[in-house]
Enzyme design. Structure first.
Site, PDB file in Angstrom:
ATOM      1  N   HIS A 391       0.826  -1.212   0.000  1.00  0.00           N
ATOM      2  CA  HIS A 391       0.000   0.000   0.000  1.00  0.00           C
ATOM      3  C   HIS A 391       0.855   1.255   0.000  1.00  0.00           C
ATOM      4  O   HIS A 391       0.546   2.237  -0.668  1.00  0.00           O
ATOM      5  CB  HIS A 391      -0.916  -0.002   1.228  1.00  0.00           C
ATOM      6  CG  HIS A 391      -2.132  -0.833   1.016  1.00  0.00           C
ATOM      7  ND1 HIS A 391      -2.852  -1.379   2.031  1.00  0.00           N
ATOM      8  CD2 HIS A 391      -2.744  -1.206  -0.124  1.00  0.00           C
ATOM      9  CE1 HIS A 391      -3.864  -2.051   1.524  1.00  0.00           C
ATOM     10  NE2 HIS A 391      -3.816  -1.963   0.230  1.00  0.00           N
ATOM     11  N   CYS A 703      -0.314 -13.772 -18.539  1.00  0.00           N
ATOM     12  CA  CYS A 703      -0.418 -12.760 -17.484  1.00  0.00           C
ATOM     13  C   CYS A 703       0.691 -12.902 -16.438  1.00  0.00           C
ATOM     14  O   CYS A 703       0.641 -12.278 -15.391  1.00  0.00           O
ATOM     15  CB  CYS A 703      -1.786 -12.805 -16.830  1.00  0.00           C
ATOM     16  SG  CYS A 703      -2.201 -14.399 -16.125  1.00  0.00           S
TER      17      CYS A 703
HETATM   18  C1  PEP Z   1       1.387 -16.823 -12.682  1.00  0.00           C
HETATM   19  O1  PEP Z   1       1.560 -17.879 -12.077  1.00  0.00           O
HETATM   20  O2  PEP Z   1       2.113 -16.466 -13.643  1.00  0.00           O
HETATM   21  C2  PEP Z   1       0.308 -15.891 -12.299  1.00  0.00           C
HETATM   22  C3  PEP Z   1      -0.019 -14.845 -13.026  1.00  0.00           C
HETATM   23  O3  PEP Z   1      -0.319 -16.143 -11.121  1.00  0.00           O
HETATM   24  P1  PEP Z   1       0.301 -15.728  -9.695  1.00  0.00           P
HETATM   25  O4  PEP Z   1       1.540 -14.929  -9.955  1.00  0.00           O
HETATM   26  O5  PEP Z   1      -0.760 -14.959  -9.009  1.00  0.00           O
HETATM   27  O6  PEP Z   1       0.572 -17.061  -9.091  1.00  0.00           O
END
Ligand code: PEP
Ligand code: MG
Length: 776
Positions: A391, A703
């Site tokens: 934060h 992602c």
């Molecule tokens: C990942 O594993 O690449 C992902 C986006 O999930 P997290 O980082 O939240 O495990």
């Protein structure tokens, strides 16, 4: 606190006061009497060693224990037996255990209490003949904590097998706090053994750390020291202390309200959102009731606040998940504020004495503490602990303040030292020489030019030089992340990590609370798409109110949909809330950590049940429901033909996929950089995914963190990815890169790389970028 008691031996733990062997009841009255006598010892005369000896004798007597021993931490992480009642006295100052050795070392290593009715069967049990401890069956021990450090261990032992009651362990914890002060004040061990010193303080120095908020800043060091030392531990009158505590709490609430008002007057929506979350903490019943309970047991209000802080910190210090650690810092911030209000101080800052260009240096800091400082003078922030998603960093970014996290900063920096904070590279220059200062001025000019460039391309199309459109999306986890959606020009939210709001709460949110939250999120994103990922907790992302037991391999453990499938009602509640929030609007739901088609079928069934429930209640369905999974577990790669026809989209979680593909813990600095996602094997996997998804007409995105690094993003586009989801600060650099690249040329170059034996293709890809004018 009972929930921290370790029952690793299988037959240990606390009971309700009966169990193993019969023993006299130890309750609140016994505890108060013990603490009153402890106060007399502390107020009396004698050396530190004398008083420690009296304390262990007192504990053994009052708690009817056959043994009470105190181990103190010496240099080199060694626990030395300093005092005992019941073990051989000749062992005192002779018996030494390493951290992790024996049950005492286990307690120190885990910074948590242990209560065992069959100590010899505990896997960490170590027999020390010189202590004469063979006949003792049961053991309860607590760490002696000061700040976030373990200073020793206090244990009691009994000959018979018995179950310890909660009051006994809590009383030991309280006494351990007093002993911690004794260790610190009476110099039972040489002070140099418990402090570390860095380089000579007056020479220029450089600290390497982690970049947490971009930008460059120069100014004079202001050391933020919120910690107030708690001098009096034991109270005479519990009611009066409760009264004092309640008054301080009220004053703190109004002070936070004032800050909220000031933030909204200044038109700062992000800090205001954070402060509201923060106020929610201040009203957290679990936190308050634990403090009040400690006061009722006999502690002063200050000591009670400190005890709950120490306990929370120690329990959570081994967790590596950044989000949990950030919530912990908010609690710390709150604790420090409360201590200040109890001491009658309202602010840790004194405007009159602060320099005009200041760089704050702190061990850790909460968002409200940062806002206490005059923003017009604040240039940069240097933290010893913290992570980019904390934060305080979110507020700092909203205020455009560069932040670096670097260990040992407080040992190296003196008040008013000149500092340069490089929030782009994670460096800090202490008392920089003139040439460094000149280079700094040039870098600032360059930074301004880059910012201008990112702002200029924000509304330009996200298309490569040869006309291939690339969708840039955001990874978010808090409401306050969402304004970045407009500011960055991203097309939507490719990953909304729903576990984060769960982590900032004291209890599991009910369907209504979840529905309200998801509704607000959907309102906030408006017409832009958003993908909600269902809860990805477990492993080291355990929620404070969820008990899953300790796991040897948390990353391979009980997490994400594995928990949801074992406790379908939890997942169903979340799915219900998402469907209710989206009624009449589009909804995309993504399931994490799916390892096989059967698991997807399992969670899909739960979703269908919730859809039926909606229909039966005549509630409108979402206007379009899209269902997808993360691809993080390699086993799923071999079931793609069966899986893809069931999906609307797939998103690669490269953070986990890399760790599982290479069997290398992503949270362990020794292994996390050992394998490069830009390796032929990883890129082969990704290329296969691109082909399979195209064949089945399933949208594919990525992602994980690699999507936000310009060079990696270039390679992903070369492999065939067209949707990249990343954290907000990466959007400008990635968009700049992609607008300068030519996909056709890269694809051709990469076609010869997949089958090579290279450890990494990073250097080759970097050379390609350089030769082809790609701005990485
Ligand atoms: C990942 O594993 O690449 C992902 C986006 O999930 P997290 O980082 O939240 O495990
Ligand atoms: Mg993951």
């Amino acid at each position: 606190m009972t929930d921290t008691l370790d029952t690793a031996a299988g037959d240990g733990g606390t009971g309700g006061g009966t169990g193993g062997g019969l023993h006299p009841r130890f309750d609140g009255t016994s505890s108060r009497r013990l603490l009153a006598r402890l106060r007399d010892i502390m107020a009396g005369s004698g050396s530190g060693q004398d008083r420690l000896d009296k304390i262990v004798t007192l504990i053994a007597g009052e708690m009817k224990a056959d043994v009470c021993s105190c181990y103190i931490m010496r240099a080199g992480e060694v626990l030395e037996l300093f005092s005992t009642e019941g073990l051989n006295k000749t062992a005192v100052h002779n018996t030494r255990l390493r951290v992790g050795e024996g049950i005492v070392g286990y307690i120190a290593g885990h910074a948590r209490p242990v209560a065992l009715d069959n100590a010899p069967s505990h896997p960490s049990f170590a027999y020390r003949p010189e202590t004469g401890e063979d006949p003792f069956q049961s053991l309860a021990g607590v760490p002696i904590l000061r700040g976030s450090k373990v200073r020793g261990v206090l244990v009691i032992q009994h000959k018979d097998r018995r179950r310890y009651v909660e009051e006994e362990v809590e009383t030991l914890q309280t006494i351990a706090m007093v002993v911690a002060e004794l260790v610190a004040q009476s110099e039972l061990v040489n002070p140099v053994e418990v402090t570390t010193t860095g380089d000579p303080v007056l020479l220029p120095a450089r600290l390497s750390g982690t970049a947490m908020s971009a930008g460059l800043a120069m100014g004079l060091a202001v050391i933020h020291r919120p910690q107030l030392t708690v001098r009096q531990m034991v109270a005479e009158d519990a009611d009066a202390e409760l009264e004092r505590f309640n008054t301080a709490l009220q004053t703190m609430h109004s002070a936070i309200d004032d800050l909220l008002e000031a933030a909204s007057l200044a038109g700062l929506s992000e800090p205001r959102d954070i402060l509201e979350t923060y106020r929610m903490f201040a009203e957290d019943r679990g936190w308050l009731s634990r403090i009040r309970e400690a006061i009722r047991v006999g502690l002063t209000a200050e000591a009670a606040v400190q005890q709950v802080q120490n306990d929370t910190r120690a329990r959570m210090s081994h967790l590596t998940d950044p989000y949990i650690r950030e919530r912990l810092m908010d609690f710390e911030d709150l604790t420090n504020r409360l201590l200040q209000h109890l001491a009658g101080k309202t602010s840790s800052t004194d405007g009159a004495t602060l320099p005009d260009d200041m760089i704050l240096v702190a061990r850790s800091m909460g968002p409200a503490e940062l806002l206490d400082y005059d923003r017009t003078r604040l240039r940069g922030l240097l933290l010893e602990e913290g992570s980019p998603a904390s934060h305080v960093c979110i507020v700092a970014r909203a205020l455009n303040i560069p932040v670096v996290q670097a260990a040992d900063a407080l040992n190296r920096i003196e008040p008013l030292d000149q500092l340069i904070v490089d929030g782009d590279h994670g460096s800090v220059f202490i008392r920089p020489a003139e040439d460094i200062q000149m280079a700094f001025s040039e870098a600032v000019a360059l930074q301004h030019r880059k910012e201008q460039m990112y702002a200029e391309i924000r509304n330009l199309p996200s298309v490569t030089r040869d006309g291939v459109p690339i969708s840039i999306q955001l990874n978010c986890g808090l409401l306050i992340d969402l304004p970045h959606l407009t500011a960055s020009g991203a097309e939507g939210v490719g990953l909304y990590r729903t576990e984060i709001p769960f982590m900032v709460r004291a209890s599991y949110p009910d369907v209504k609370a979840q529905t309200d939250l998801y509704s607000r999120i959907l309102d906030e994103v408006g017409h832009k798409p958003i993908v909600f990922r269902t809860l990805d907790v477990g492993g080291d992302k355990m929620l404070p109110y969820m008990t899953g037991g300790e796991e040897e391999n948390p990353a391979l453990g009980w997490r994400a949909v594995r928990i949801g499938l074992d406790h379908p009602s939890l997942l169903r509640q979340q799915l219900r809330a998402l469907l209710l929030a989206a009624a009449g609007r589009p909804l995309s739901v993504m399931f994490p950590m799916i390892a096989e088609v059967a698991e997807f079928d399992g969670v899909r069934r739960l979703l269908d049940l919730e859809l039926k429930r909606l229909d039966s209640q005549g509630i409108e369905r979402p206007s379009g429901l899209r269902v997808g999974t993360m691809l993080e577990v390699p086993s799923l790669l071999w079931q793609l033909p069966a899986l893809l026809p069931k999906l609307d989209f797939l998103s690669v979680g490269s953070n986990d996929l890399t760790q599982y593909l290479f069997a290398a813990d992503r949270g362990n600095p020794r292994t996390s950089t050992r394998y490069d996602p830009l390796s032929p094997s990883m890129l082969c996997v990704l290329r296969r995914l691109v082909d399979e998804c195209a064949r089945h007409k399933v949208s594919l995105s990525i992602c994980g963190e690699m999507a936000g690094r310009p060079l990696d993003a270039m390679a992903l586009i070369g492999v065939g990815f067209r949707t990249l989801s990343m954290s907000p600060p990466s959007v400008g650099p990635v968009k700049t890169m992609l607008r300068s690249m030519d996909v056709g040329a890269l694809r051709q170059y990469m076609s010869g790389l997949y089958t090579g034996a290279d450890h990494s293709l990073r250097d080759k890809l970097r050379s390609f970028a350089k030769d082809h004018g790609v701005l990485i």
